[in-house]
Scaffold this motif. Structure first.
Motif, PDB file in Angstrom:
ATOM      1  N   ALA A  11       0.809  -1.218   0.000  1.00  0.00           N
ATOM      2  CA  ALA A  11       0.000   0.000   0.000  1.00  0.00           C
ATOM      3  C   ALA A  11       0.840   1.264   0.000  1.00  0.00           C
ATOM      4  O   ALA A  11       0.318   2.349  -0.271  1.00  0.00           O
ATOM      5  CB  ALA A  11      -0.936   0.008   1.209  1.00  0.00           C
ATOM      6  N   ALA A  12       2.133   1.153   0.291  1.00  0.00           N
ATOM      7  CA  ALA A  12       2.997   2.337   0.265  1.00  0.00           C
ATOM      8  C   ALA A  12       2.999   2.992  -1.106  1.00  0.00           C
ATOM      9  O   ALA A  12       3.218   4.205  -1.226  1.00  0.00           O
ATOM     10  CB  ALA A  12       4.422   1.947   0.674  1.00  0.00           C
ATOM     11  N   ARG A  13       2.749   2.210  -2.146  1.00  0.00           N
ATOM     12  CA  ARG A  13       2.760   2.761  -3.512  1.00  0.00           C
ATOM     13  C   ARG A  13       1.352   2.973  -4.053  1.00  0.00           C
ATOM     14  O   ARG A  13       1.181   3.317  -5.216  1.00  0.00           O
ATOM     15  CB  ARG A  13       3.552   1.826  -4.427  1.00  0.00           C
ATOM     16  CG  ARG A  13       5.012   1.651  -4.005  1.00  0.00           C
ATOM     17  CD  ARG A  13       5.740   0.698  -4.933  1.00  0.00           C
ATOM     18  NE  ARG A  13       5.729   1.188  -6.290  1.00  0.00           N
ATOM     19  CZ  ARG A  13       5.610   0.406  -7.365  1.00  0.00           C
ATOM     20  NH1 ARG A  13       5.487  -0.904  -7.221  1.00  0.00           N
ATOM     21  NH2 ARG A  13       5.612   0.918  -8.567  1.00  0.00           N
ATOM     22  N   TRP A  14       0.340   2.765  -3.208  1.00  0.00           N
ATOM     23  CA  TRP A  14      -1.036   3.016  -3.625  1.00  0.00           C
ATOM     24  C   TRP A  14      -1.352   4.507  -3.497  1.00  0.00           C
ATOM     25  O   TRP A  14      -0.645   5.257  -2.826  1.00  0.00           O
ATOM     26  CB  TRP A  14      -2.003   2.219  -2.766  1.00  0.00           C
ATOM     27  CG  TRP A  14      -1.954   0.731  -2.994  1.00  0.00           C
ATOM     28  CD1 TRP A  14      -1.053   0.035  -3.759  1.00  0.00           C
ATOM     29  CD2 TRP A  14      -2.833  -0.256  -2.438  1.00  0.00           C
ATOM     30  NE1 TRP A  14      -1.309  -1.309  -3.720  1.00  0.00           N
ATOM     31  CE2 TRP A  14      -2.400  -1.521  -2.917  1.00  0.00           C
ATOM     32  CE3 TRP A  14      -3.935  -0.199  -1.585  1.00  0.00           C
ATOM     33  CZ2 TRP A  14      -3.055  -2.705  -2.570  1.00  0.00           C
ATOM     34  CZ3 TRP A  14      -4.576  -1.372  -1.237  1.00  0.00           C
ATOM     35  CH2 TRP A  14      -4.140  -2.611  -1.729  1.00  0.00           C
ATOM     36  N   ALA A  15      -2.448   4.890  -4.114  1.00  0.00           N
ATOM     37  CA  ALA A  15      -2.868   6.286  -4.053  1.00  0.00           C
ATOM     38  C   ALA A  15      -3.557   6.572  -2.718  1.00  0.00           C
ATOM     39  O   ALA A  15      -3.951   5.662  -1.982  1.00  0.00           O
ATOM     40  CB  ALA A  15      -3.804   6.601  -5.209  1.00  0.00           C
ATOM     41  N   ASP A  16      -3.697   7.849  -2.412  1.00  0.00           N
ATOM     42  CA  ASP A  16      -4.337   8.274  -1.177  1.00  0.00           C
ATOM     43  C   ASP A  16      -5.831   8.504  -1.408  1.00  0.00           C
ATOM     44  O   ASP A  16      -6.239   9.169  -2.365  1.00  0.00           O
ATOM     45  CB  ASP A  16      -3.732   9.589  -0.673  1.00  0.00           C
ATOM     46  CG  ASP A  16      -2.246   9.468  -0.365  1.00  0.00           C
ATOM     47  OD1 ASP A  16      -1.730   8.339  -0.358  1.00  0.00           O
ATOM     48  OD2 ASP A  16      -1.615  10.523  -0.137  1.00  0.00           O
ATOM     49  N   GLY A  17      -6.640   7.982  -0.507  1.00  0.00           N
ATOM     50  CA  GLY A  17      -8.063   8.282  -0.505  1.00  0.00           C
ATOM     51  C   GLY A  17      -8.770   7.991  -1.812  1.00  0.00           C
ATOM     52  O   GLY A  17      -8.552   6.967  -2.463  1.00  0.00           O
ATOM     53  N   ALA A  18      -9.626   8.931  -2.214  1.00  0.00           N
ATOM     54  CA  ALA A  18     -10.466   8.744  -3.404  1.00  0.00           C
ATOM     55  C   ALA A  18      -9.649   8.577  -4.677  1.00  0.00           C
ATOM     56  O   ALA A  18     -10.127   7.994  -5.658  1.00  0.00           O
ATOM     57  CB  ALA A  18     -11.421   9.927  -3.550  1.00  0.00           C
ATOM     58  N   ALA A  19      -8.412   9.070  -4.675  1.00  0.00           N
ATOM     59  CA  ALA A  19      -7.585   8.987  -5.883  1.00  0.00           C
ATOM     60  C   ALA A  19      -7.268   7.548  -6.265  1.00  0.00           C
ATOM     61  O   ALA A  19      -6.912   7.273  -7.413  1.00  0.00           O
ATOM     62  CB  ALA A  19      -6.295   9.763  -5.682  1.00  0.00           C
ATOM     63  N   GLY A  20      -7.390   6.619  -5.323  1.00  0.00           N
ATOM     64  CA  GLY A  20      -7.086   5.231  -5.618  1.00  0.00           C
ATOM     65  C   GLY A  20      -8.241   4.456  -6.217  1.00  0.00           C
ATOM     66  O   GLY A  20      -8.114   3.262  -6.511  1.00  0.00           O
ATOM     67  N   ILE A  21      -9.395   5.097  -6.412  1.00  0.00           N
ATOM     68  CA  ILE A  21     -10.581   4.434  -6.967  1.00  0.00           C
ATOM     69  C   ILE A  21     -10.721   4.854  -8.424  1.00  0.00           C
ATOM     70  O   ILE A  21     -11.048   6.011  -8.718  1.00  0.00           O
ATOM     71  CB  ILE A  21     -11.845   4.799  -6.172  1.00  0.00           C
ATOM     72  CG1 ILE A  21     -11.642   4.486  -4.684  1.00  0.00           C
ATOM     73  CG2 ILE A  21     -13.045   4.040  -6.724  1.00  0.00           C
ATOM     74  CD1 ILE A  21     -12.783   4.969  -3.806  1.00  0.00           C
ATOM     75  N   THR A  22     -10.475   3.936  -9.338  1.00  0.00           N
ATOM     76  CA  THR A  22     -10.503   4.249 -10.765  1.00  0.00           C
ATOM     77  C   THR A  22     -11.932   4.319 -11.275  1.00  0.00           C
ATOM     78  O   THR A  22     -12.731   3.409 -11.048  1.00  0.00           O
ATOM     79  CB  THR A  22      -9.740   3.178 -11.565  1.00  0.00           C
ATOM     80  OG1 THR A  22      -8.406   3.074 -11.058  1.00  0.00           O
ATOM     81  CG2 THR A  22      -9.697   3.530 -13.041  1.00  0.00           C
TER      82      THR A  22
END
Length: 375
Positions: free
Chosen positions: A138-149
């Motif tokens: 998850a360190a390379r995942w997006a923050d919050g809503a930005a991670g929902i495509t």
């Protein structure tokens, strides 16, 4: 000397010969040299050839041969580009692109489809208050809503493209209100999320009344099925970042409805409520939700503008509690490592390559002591 004077192709003019004959003494010293027959022939050919001629004694270096190595280098470069395009995660793990603990690695591209496999292993580093996602994919995942495509919209069912775009945005708003809203995370009522639910859907409205009022929810009335909640007296978030990864998809559903499916994983780093030191234990509670939403045609289904009906919802949860449902996540402080010795099923919470194994369309697989193989 019939060719003298320049008429027969010689380069010696008549004036030069006459001056030489009048002054034999000077001419002996400076007599023009009659070119040879070969030189005259070469000069004649050069005069007849168009363009700017080269001197007949000039040197033209040979054109260098192209090295085979250039072709090899080109093939290697093309192969590298293809590898980056089709296997980015593998290349990152091969060449250490994760930045050691993943903190320095480049953010992952948005998830546009179901992954083929789980993310690679990360260094076994414990999370800290300063780096709550250390040692985690998850360190390379997006923050919050930005991670929902959110996919591109096109006309579907009873909606045109603009309407589909609007309901996709509202579907993501529901996920944000249910899983990322700071008030909801502290256990408050998920008012914004409820406002997007069809008030005429009786079974869902009954679930909401029971789930949000009962002190002893059951597996089927647990509010965690839809909403992320922590008791402020038990746990608090580390910082204000929740990592997410997931996507929305849509299709035409029943009676021409636009059916939107959300598949999103949320990673919540938390510490015990009374533990505020810099060396406090950090536990990552990880919740993956699949929610199917139906945006119905009001001419065919009783609904309200701007609301949707729930078709199904399911949850996979790790590090959120193994006891009977309480309506809140219960992180296993001081016992996180012991969960792997439990006889319950094991789960890699970062593996998004398979759908949630829900027992039915509206129940969760959470609260069954699912043990995380990593966090």
């Amino acid at each position: 000397m019939s060719d003298a004077g320049g008429k027969g192709g010689s380069s010696v003019s008549d004036e030069e010969w006459e001056r030489f004959l009048r002054d034999p003494l000077t001419g002996a010293a400076e007599a023009p040299v009659e070119p040879s027959a070969r030189a005259r022939a070469v000069e004649r050919r050069l005069r007849e050839r168009p363009g700017e001629p080269e001197g007949w004694r000039t040197y033209s270096p040979a054109r260098p041969r192209r090295k085979k190595g250039r072709y090899v280098a080109g093939l290697v470069a093309a192969a590298a580009l293809l590898a980056v395009a089709f296997f980015p995660q593998q290349l990152v793990s091969w060449f250490g692109g994760g930045g050691g603990d993943g903190q320095d690695g480049a953010p992952l591209a948005a998830e546009s489809g179901r992954p083929r496999e789980a993310p690679g292993a990360e260094p076994a580093l414990r999370p800290t208050v300063d780096e709550p996602f250390r040692g985690s994919p998850a360190a390379r995942w997006a923050d919050g809503a930005a991670g929902i495509t959110v996919p591109a919209a096109k006309a579907t069912g009873w909606m045109d493209a603009a309407q589909v775009e609007r309901v996709l945005r509202q579907s993501r708003d529901f996920l944000v209100a249910a899983g990322l809203d700071s008030h909801v995370l502290r256990g408050e009522r998920p008012t914004k999320a409820i406002a997007l639910l069809n008030p005429h859907q009786k079974d869902v409205q009954e679930y909401l009344r029971t789930a949000l009022s009962s002190k002893t929810p059951t597996a089927k009335t647990d509010p965690l099925l839809l909403f992320s909640r922590f008791r402020p007296q038990q746990a608090r978030l580390v910082g204000d970042v929740v990592k997410t990864r997931g996507r929305l998809t849509y299709r035409e559903g029943k009676r021409g409805a636009v059916e939107v499916t959300a598949d999103v994983t949320f990673v919540y780093p938390v510490t015990a409520a009374g533990d505020s030191g810099g060396d406090a234990e950090v536990v990552r509670t990880i919740a993956r939700r699949e929610v199917v939403m139906s945006w119905d045609d009001p001419a065919k289904v009783i609904t309200e503008p701007g609301t949707m009906s729930l078709v199904s919802y399911a949850l996979d949860m790790t590090n959120g509690g193994c006891s009977a449902p309480t309506g809140y996540f219960v992180p296993p402080f001081d016992t996180a490592d012991e969960q792997l010795t439990d006889k319950s099923r094991k789960l890699d919470p970062y593996d998004r390559s398979k759908p949630i194994d829900a027992s039915n369309g509206t129940a969760a697989t959470g609260n069954d002591c699912t043990a995380a193989t990593r966090s």
